[in-house]
Write a protein that holds these residues in place. Structure first.
Motif, PDB file in Angstrom:
ATOM      1  N   LYS A   1      33.392  11.850  49.522  1.00 64.41           N
ATOM      2  CA  LYS A   1      34.767  11.420  49.771  1.00 64.41           C
ATOM      3  C   LYS A   1      35.671  12.656  49.728  1.00 64.41           C
ATOM      4  O   LYS A   1      35.720  13.360  48.729  1.00 64.41           O
ATOM      5  CB  LYS A   1      35.222  10.398  48.728  1.00 64.41           C
TER       6      LYS A   1
ATOM      7  N   LYS B   1      35.362   9.497  54.358  1.00 65.59           N
ATOM      8  CA  LYS B   1      34.195   9.080  53.584  1.00 65.59           C
ATOM      9  C   LYS B   1      32.979   9.101  54.520  1.00 65.59           C
ATOM     10  O   LYS B   1      33.027   8.544  55.625  1.00 65.59           O
ATOM     11  CB  LYS B   1      34.383   7.677  53.016  1.00 65.59           C
ATOM     12  N   TYR B   2      31.888   9.743  54.048  1.00 68.72           N
ATOM     13  CA  TYR B   2      30.692   9.824  54.870  1.00 68.72           C
ATOM     14  C   TYR B   2      29.493  10.115  53.966  1.00 68.72           C
ATOM     15  O   TYR B   2      29.636  10.393  52.769  1.00 68.72           O
ATOM     16  CB  TYR B   2      30.837  10.919  55.931  1.00 68.72           C
ATOM     17  N   LYS B   3      28.309  10.062  54.552  1.00 67.13           N
ATOM     18  CA  LYS B   3      27.080  10.378  53.836  1.00 67.13           C
ATOM     19  C   LYS B   3      26.487  11.675  54.380  1.00 67.13           C
ATOM     20  O   LYS B   3      26.431  11.890  55.574  1.00 67.13           O
ATOM     21  CB  LYS B   3      26.057   9.261  54.010  1.00 67.13           C
TER      22      LYS B   3
ATOM     23  N   ARG C   1      26.872  10.302  49.028  1.00 64.13           N
ATOM     24  CA  ARG C   1      28.171   9.800  49.480  1.00 64.13           C
ATOM     25  C   ARG C   1      29.255  10.819  49.157  1.00 64.13           C
ATOM     26  O   ARG C   1      29.386  11.262  48.020  1.00 64.13           O
ATOM     27  CB  ARG C   1      28.496   8.471  48.811  1.00 64.13           C
TER      28      ARG C   1
ATOM     29  N   ILE D   1      41.984  10.789  54.398  1.00 64.77           N
ATOM     30  CA  ILE D   1      40.844  10.426  53.544  1.00 64.77           C
ATOM     31  C   ILE D   1      39.608  10.238  54.445  1.00 64.77           C
ATOM     32  O   ILE D   1      39.650   9.446  55.399  1.00 64.77           O
ATOM     33  CB  ILE D   1      41.124   9.141  52.758  1.00 64.77           C
TER      34      ILE D   1
ATOM     35  N   ARG E   1      32.183   6.754  57.396  1.00 68.38           N
ATOM     36  CA  ARG E   1      32.363   5.400  56.879  1.00 68.38           C
ATOM     37  C   ARG E   1      33.840   5.049  56.783  1.00 68.38           C
ATOM     38  O   ARG E   1      34.220   3.876  56.854  1.00 68.38           O
ATOM     39  CB  ARG E   1      31.724   5.278  55.489  1.00 68.38           C
ATOM     40  N   GLU E   2      34.673   6.054  56.626  1.00 68.43           N
ATOM     41  CA  GLU E   2      36.126   5.844  56.502  1.00 68.43           C
ATOM     42  C   GLU E   2      36.854   7.067  57.042  1.00 68.43           C
ATOM     43  O   GLU E   2      36.519   8.213  56.711  1.00 68.43           O
ATOM     44  CB  GLU E   2      36.511   5.630  55.044  1.00 68.43           C
ATOM     45  N   SER E   3      37.851   6.821  57.902  1.00 67.62           N
ATOM     46  CA  SER E   3      38.730   7.880  58.392  1.00 67.62           C
ATOM     47  C   SER E   3      40.137   7.284  58.405  1.00 67.62           C
ATOM     48  O   SER E   3      40.461   6.445  59.252  1.00 67.62           O
ATOM     49  CB  SER E   3      38.314   8.331  59.800  1.00 67.62           C
TER      50      SER E   3
ATOM     51  N   LYS F   1      39.577  14.221  50.319  1.00 70.52           N
ATOM     52  CA  LYS F   1      41.012  13.966  50.457  1.00 70.52           C
ATOM     53  C   LYS F   1      41.697  15.265  50.857  1.00 70.52           C
ATOM     54  O   LYS F   1      41.651  16.251  50.126  1.00 70.52           O
ATOM     55  CB  LYS F   1      41.602  13.463  49.140  1.00 70.52           C
TER      56      LYS F   1
END
Length: 350
Positions: free
Chosen positions: A294, A285-287, A292, A283, A228-230, A296
């Motif tokens: 996160k 973020k994934y499932k 969920r 950072i 979801r976030e890289s 770092k």
């Protein structure tokens, strides 16, 4: 109006003296002129001494620069008021002398006694000369900038067209403080701009990838789950230095004094920056199993310890278009050099 009246009176004095050759009038007029000159000289010397005392307090750290500026201005206003008050007394004497001359109350003497038949009385208005106007050649700004961030591969800027990082998702931020010093005392075009800034460079890889450190190499790899976030972030503390061309026109007041301002018109800055890496962080973020997650990750990721580059900006008043380019590669040991480039808006708030 007062100066016009005095000038007319002096011209009348000179005319009467030339016509009648009255030594007594000449001596008294010269005496008043000398007294006025002495008054202005005394007050200017006193102001000079006061400014020197203030500078000593500033150098010793008793007061700061803002307090010193305020004290200098206060001293200048005080001395100007003293001159105005003391000269007013001599002006009254001059007016009375002219009146007595016109009324014929001053005894006349033979014109042959005049040492200079072409004598003219010269009035010099010194009051304005003693009004010290302190002009700050150095001002301070708070700088904030933001925009797009990406990598140039092997110095080929066309590589940005097929970048491995999201164009609109990768950003940079910068904030800090700068001093802006006018180089020439009587010209406003050239300035030196220098200060301290924190730069945040963010990269968001495409195609569900993230950065992985393999020995002394850092490369992009595909993540096993749906990201979801890289986001890959580098933070640098730098010292920027620019030669700034400021086209703000000078202002000339009613007394002919030039006043200079900055950041009121078109500005162009050319220069660079140098500093060191403060922090590198990734950072993710994934499932995973509907949970969920996160993550770092902090480390050097083989990033360069030191940073240096070129930067330029052009704009109007406080707002500029800002471009900066790192001359050092992002990863110091990679086989292919990739250099950070940023384009955005910059605000210099006085």
């Amino acid at each position: 109006m007062q100066k016009i009246i005095l000038y007319a009176a002096v011209m009348l004095c000179a005319l009467v003296t030339k016509m009648y050759g009255q030594d007594t009038f000449e001596e008294r007029a010269k005496s008043i002129s000398i007294t006025i000159q002495q008054i202005t000289q005394e007050e200017k010397e006193a102001l000079k001494n006061e400014v020197e005392d203030i500078n000593k307090l500033l150098e010793s750290g008793v007061i700061n620069s803002e307090k010193a500026d305020a004290e200098k201005l206060k001293a200048a206003e005080k001395r100007a008021a003293n001159i105005e008050k003391r000269v007013a007394v001599e002006e009254a004497k001059l007016s009375q002398l002219v009146k007595e001359q016109v009324d014929g109350k001053i005894a006349s003497s033979d014109s042959s006694k005049l040492k200079d038949k072409n004598f003219t009385f010269k009035w010099e208005w010194h009051n304005k000369d003693c009004k010290v106007r302190y002009e700050k050649r150095t001002t301070t700004q708070f700088v904030f900038a933001f925009g797009l961030n990406n990598l140039v591969t092997d110095g080929d800027f066309s590589s940005l067209e097929d970048s491995n990082h999201r164009v609109w998702g990768s950003h940079f931020y910068e904030w800090g403080f700068t001093n802006n010093t006018r180089i020439f005392k009587n010209d406003n075009l050239l300035h030196i701009k220098y200060g301290l800034s924190l730069m945040y460079n963010n990269l968001r890889p495409t195609d569900n990838r993230y950065f992985v450190k393999n020995g002394n190499q850092t490369e992009l790899q595909e993540f096993g789950l749906d990201l979801r976030e890289s986001r890959f972030r580098n933070v640098h503390l730098v010292l920027p230095l620019h030669l700034e061309f400021d086209f703000t026109p000078k202002i000339v007041d009613n007394e002919g004094t030039a006043k200079f301002r900055s950041h009121k018109s078109v500005r162009l800055g050319i220069g660079g920056y140098a500093g060191f890496n403060v922090k590198t962080k990734q950072i993710l973020k994934y499932k995973e199993d509907d949970v969920r997650v996160k993550v770092k990750e902090k480390g050097d990721f083989n990033t360069s310890d030191f940073i240096y580059g070129l930067s330029t900006y052009i704009g109007y008043r406080d707002t500029s278009l800002y471009l900066k380019y790192d001359l050092n590669p992002l990863f110091k040991n990679n086989a292919i050099d990739q250099n950070n480039i940023s384009l955005g808006l910059r605000f210099d708030f006085n």
